[in-house]
Design an enzyme around this catalytic site. Structure first.
Site, mmCIF file in Angstrom:
data_model
loop_
_atom_site.group_PDB
_atom_site.id
_atom_site.type_symbol
_atom_site.label_atom_id
_atom_site.label_comp_id
_atom_site.label_asym_id
_atom_site.label_seq_id
_atom_site.Cartn_x
_atom_site.Cartn_y
_atom_site.Cartn_z
ATOM 1 N N ARG A 187 -32.964 10.504 78.718
ATOM 2 C CA ARG A 187 -34.109 11.174 79.348
ATOM 3 C C ARG A 187 -34.730 10.303 80.428
ATOM 4 O O ARG A 187 -35.431 10.809 81.301
ATOM 5 C CB ARG A 187 -35.166 11.512 78.290
ATOM 6 C CG ARG A 187 -34.782 12.634 77.358
ATOM 7 C CD ARG A 187 -35.635 12.644 76.128
ATOM 8 N NE ARG A 187 -35.424 11.421 75.355
ATOM 9 C CZ ARG A 187 -35.862 11.204 74.126
ATOM 10 N NH1 ARG A 187 -36.557 12.131 73.516
ATOM 11 N NH2 ARG A 187 -35.610 10.072 73.503
ATOM 12 N N SER A 191 -37.665 14.355 68.895
ATOM 13 C CA SER A 191 -37.893 14.904 67.555
ATOM 14 C C SER A 191 -39.262 14.486 67.035
ATOM 15 O O SER A 191 -39.969 15.280 66.406
ATOM 16 C CB SER A 191 -36.792 14.424 66.605
ATOM 17 O OG SER A 191 -35.543 14.904 67.035
ATOM 18 N N LYS A 240 -37.594 6.312 56.316
ATOM 19 C CA LYS A 240 -38.426 6.868 55.246
ATOM 20 C C LYS A 240 -39.339 7.980 55.742
ATOM 21 O O LYS A 240 -39.893 8.721 54.949
ATOM 22 C CB LYS A 240 -39.227 5.760 54.562
ATOM 23 C CG LYS A 240 -40.171 4.992 55.450
ATOM 24 C CD LYS A 240 -40.909 3.953 54.591
ATOM 25 C CE LYS A 240 -41.631 2.897 55.313
ATOM 26 N NZ LYS A 240 -42.442 2.978 56.379
ATOM 27 N N HIS A 279 -31.143 17.875 72.571
ATOM 28 C CA HIS A 279 -29.884 17.528 71.897
ATOM 29 C C HIS A 279 -28.833 18.624 72.116
ATOM 30 O O HIS A 279 -27.667 18.336 72.412
ATOM 31 C CB HIS A 279 -30.094 17.407 70.382
ATOM 32 C CG HIS A 279 -30.969 16.297 69.920
ATOM 33 N ND1 HIS A 279 -32.039 16.485 69.065
ATOM 34 C CD2 HIS A 279 -30.935 14.959 70.161
ATOM 35 C CE1 HIS A 279 -32.610 15.327 68.792
ATOM 36 N NE2 HIS A 279 -31.977 14.376 69.459
#
Ligand code: PNS
Length: 172
Positions: free
Chosen positions: A94, A131, A41, A17
């Site tokens: 990517r 991530s 969540k 990022h």
């Protein structure tokens, strides 16, 4: 003032990022990093924590243009773009999977408001970095030190430990 938006969940921000944001900062007078407040969540970090980590990592870089971080949620990205006065959304790719995920959103956003999305090829050094993988590898004690910035690394270790036990609060 030529301004672009780099939107995402950033849970947490990675060197992939940061690379895209830094390259966008060479093209635009201002880059706005837009953090999606409700990243699902399973978000590990709160929106406030994610913003803090992004700002801390950006402070480590010597970026040419102005970069600021905002949060958004519960509304369309195109409305965020209009309110911020950005002329383009900039996203890193990517590979083919990212393209398949991003293309319909880019076309929908253009359909809705005319805002353009510019795709930037991801740096090959970070092609394996997401991530979610960063969190999983950290959770089981793997070393992601080269793939995230120092503040994110410390936060990941504090939240998930060094593979020593169960995930911390909010890990999902
Ligand atoms: O990091 P992510 O999860 O890939 O980011 C996705 C994001 C935030 C860019 C996307 O979910 C988004 O734009 N959300 C805002 C709501 C919206 O406009 N949805 C319709 C997109 S066509």
């Amino acid at each position: 003032m030529r301004r672009c938006l780099c939107p995402g969940s950033y849970d947490p921000i990675t060197r992939g990022h940061l690379d895209v944001i830094a390259r966008a900062a060479r093209l635009y007078d201002e880059v706005v990093v837009g953090v999606l407040e409700n990243a699902g969540k399973n978000a590990l970090f709160s929106a406030t924590e994610r913003v803090g980590l992004i700002e801390a990592e950006l402070a480590e870089l010597d970026l040419p243009g102005r970069v600021r971080v905002v949060t958004f949620g519960g509304r369309l990205l195109v409305d965020v773009c209009r309110d911020l006065g950005v002329e383009a959304v900039v996203k890193g790719l990517r590979g083919e999977a990212d393209y398949a995920y991003e293309l319909p959103m880019a076309i929908m956003n253009r359909h809705l408001s005319g805002v353009e999305t510019l795709f930037m090829p991801g740096d090959p050094r970070y092609v394996q970095v997401s991530s979610s993988l960063i969190k999983e590898v950290t959770r089981f004690g793997g070393d992601v030190g080269a793939l995230v910035g120092p503040h994110v690394l410390a936060a990941l270790r504090a939240r998930l430990g060094d593979g020593a036990g169960p995930a911390g609060p909010g890990a999902g």
